[in-house]
Design a protein around this motif. Structure first.
Motif, PDB file in Angstrom:
ATOM      1  N   ASN A  22      40.135  19.616  41.807  1.00 28.45           N
ATOM      2  CA  ASN A  22      39.844  20.223  42.530  1.00 28.45           C
ATOM      3  C   ASN A  22      40.837  19.788  43.864  1.00 28.45           C
ATOM      4  OD1 ASN A  22      38.232  21.563  43.183  1.00 28.45           O
ATOM      5  ND2 ASN A  22      36.033  21.682  41.724  1.00 28.45           N
ATOM      6  N   SER A  23      40.563  20.490  44.827  1.00 29.50           N
ATOM      7  CA  SER A  23      40.358  20.023  45.838  1.00 29.50           C
ATOM      8  C   SER A  23      39.482  19.495  47.352  1.00 29.50           C
ATOM      9  CB  SER A  23      41.977  21.110  47.133  1.00 29.50           C
ATOM     10  OG  SER A  23      41.378  21.982  46.492  1.00 29.50           O
ATOM     11  N   ILE A 198      39.159  22.805  54.750  1.00 29.59           N
ATOM     12  CA  ILE A 198      40.056  22.967  53.296  1.00 29.59           C
ATOM     13  C   ILE A 198      41.919  24.088  53.559  1.00 29.59           C
ATOM     14  CG2 ILE A 198      40.525  23.783  50.733  1.00 29.59           C
ATOM     15  CD1 ILE A 198      39.256  20.651  50.440  1.00 29.59           C
ATOM     16  N   GLN A 199      40.846  24.101  53.840  1.00 28.45           N
ATOM     17  CA  GLN A 199      41.848  25.816  54.521  1.00 28.45           C
ATOM     18  C   GLN A 199      43.228  25.146  55.316  1.00 28.45           C
ATOM     19  OE1 GLN A 199      39.384  28.915  56.248  1.00 28.45           O
ATOM     20  NE2 GLN A 199      39.929  30.106  54.581  1.00 28.45           N
ATOM     21  N   HIS A 203      45.037  25.160  51.358  1.00 32.90           N
ATOM     22  CA  HIS A 203      44.500  25.841  49.835  1.00 32.90           C
ATOM     23  C   HIS A 203      43.276  26.592  50.489  1.00 32.90           C
ATOM     24  CE1 HIS A 203      45.664  21.746  48.084  1.00 32.90           C
ATOM     25  NE2 HIS A 203      45.054  21.519  49.064  1.00 32.90           N
ATOM     26  N   THR A 204      43.553  27.511  50.162  1.00 32.69           N
ATOM     27  CA  THR A 204      42.299  29.222  50.161  1.00 32.69           C
ATOM     28  C   THR A 204      41.546  29.337  49.195  1.00 32.69           C
ATOM     29  OG1 THR A 204      44.031  30.239  48.415  1.00 32.69           O
ATOM     30  CG2 THR A 204      44.863  30.235  50.674  1.00 32.69           C
ATOM     31  N   LEU A 205      41.099  28.505  48.408  1.00 37.04           N
ATOM     32  CA  LEU A 205      40.393  28.667  47.491  1.00 37.04           C
ATOM     33  C   LEU A 205      39.304  29.471  47.763  1.00 37.04           C
ATOM     34  CD1 LEU A 205      39.274  25.064  47.735  1.00 37.04           C
ATOM     35  CD2 LEU A 205      40.154  26.198  46.253  1.00 37.04           C
TER      36      LEU A 205
END
Length: 229
Positions: A22-23, A198-199, A203-205
């Motif tokens: 999990n980032s 995170i973006q 990572h988009t999530l």
């Protein structure tokens, strides 16, 4: 050794499962099977300790005398309430224990009510306490909430926000009821900052973004309630 998680894990193993690959968690990609095994063993040890403790507590409750001091009665009731939360988080299905806790608390509170039968103020406070207890138990029935409110929760303070962003819509909806407007504001700001970082890492999530919107909506509702009051 490949990592295999239990079907009904306890709080420590469940938190590692939450973090695994999990980032949102800095150590999400560094977990190994040995950590999972150790967490599972700790959860099982705690379960065994809890079962012994609960057995003894039930015996205490059964042996209560009609003339027992109110402090003694209420202490047992408080410990039973703590047992309800704890068994919600422990590995396995403990619905029978939760039912037993509720029945014992009902018996205890009936005795307390009989002692306060001529005091309407005391009875009113007991009604309020019972409503609060039922709400607390309903929240604890959501295992993520139980994980959060455990006295020795495996979710560290700096892991609360990434945990909220990692859970299901229903779990987060229930968990957000634990926090007031000021706390929700802090959670929202931290969550937004975390997702922005995170973006930038690529990572988009999308599901985490949905949880962020959920937190924002809960904050707006809590703020409006404060304004109305």
């Amino acid at each position: 050794m490949p990592i295999q998680f239990s079907q009904q894990p306890g709080p420590r193993e469940r938190h590692l499962q939450r973090k695994y690959h999990n980032s949102l968690f800095p150590d999400g990609n560094s977990l190994d099977a040995e950590q999972v095994i150790q967490a599972r063993e700790q959860d099982e040890t705690e379960l065994n300790h809890f079962l012994r403790y609960f057995r003894d507590l039930v015996q205490e409750a059964v042996e209560l005398q009609p003339n027992s001091e109110s402090d003694v009665i209420l202490d047992i009731k408080e410990r039973l309430d703590q047992c309800y939360v704890q068994c919600c988080a422990l590995p396995g299905d403990h619905s029978e224990i939760k039912q037993a806790v509720n029945k014992l608390v009902q018996v205890i509170m009936l005795a307390v009510r009989q002692g306060a039968a001529n005091d309407p103020v005391a009875l009113g406070k007991l009604d309020e306490e019972e409503q609060a207890r039922q709400l607390h138990n309903r929240l604890a029935d959501e295992v993520f909430v139980a994980d959060i409110i455990l006295p020795d929760s495996p979710i560290e303070q700096n892991e609360l926000v990434p945990s909220l962003l990692s859970e299901s819509e229903q779990a987060v909806h229930t968990a957000l009821q634990l926090f007031d407007a000021e706390q929700l504001s802090t959670i929202y700001q931290e969550a937004r900052t975390l997702l922005e970082d995170i973006q930038q890492q690529g990572h988009t999530l999308p599901e985490a973004q949905q949880r962020l919107q959920q937190i924002e909506s809960a904050l707006a509702n809590a703020t409006s309630q404060v304004t109305l009051n």
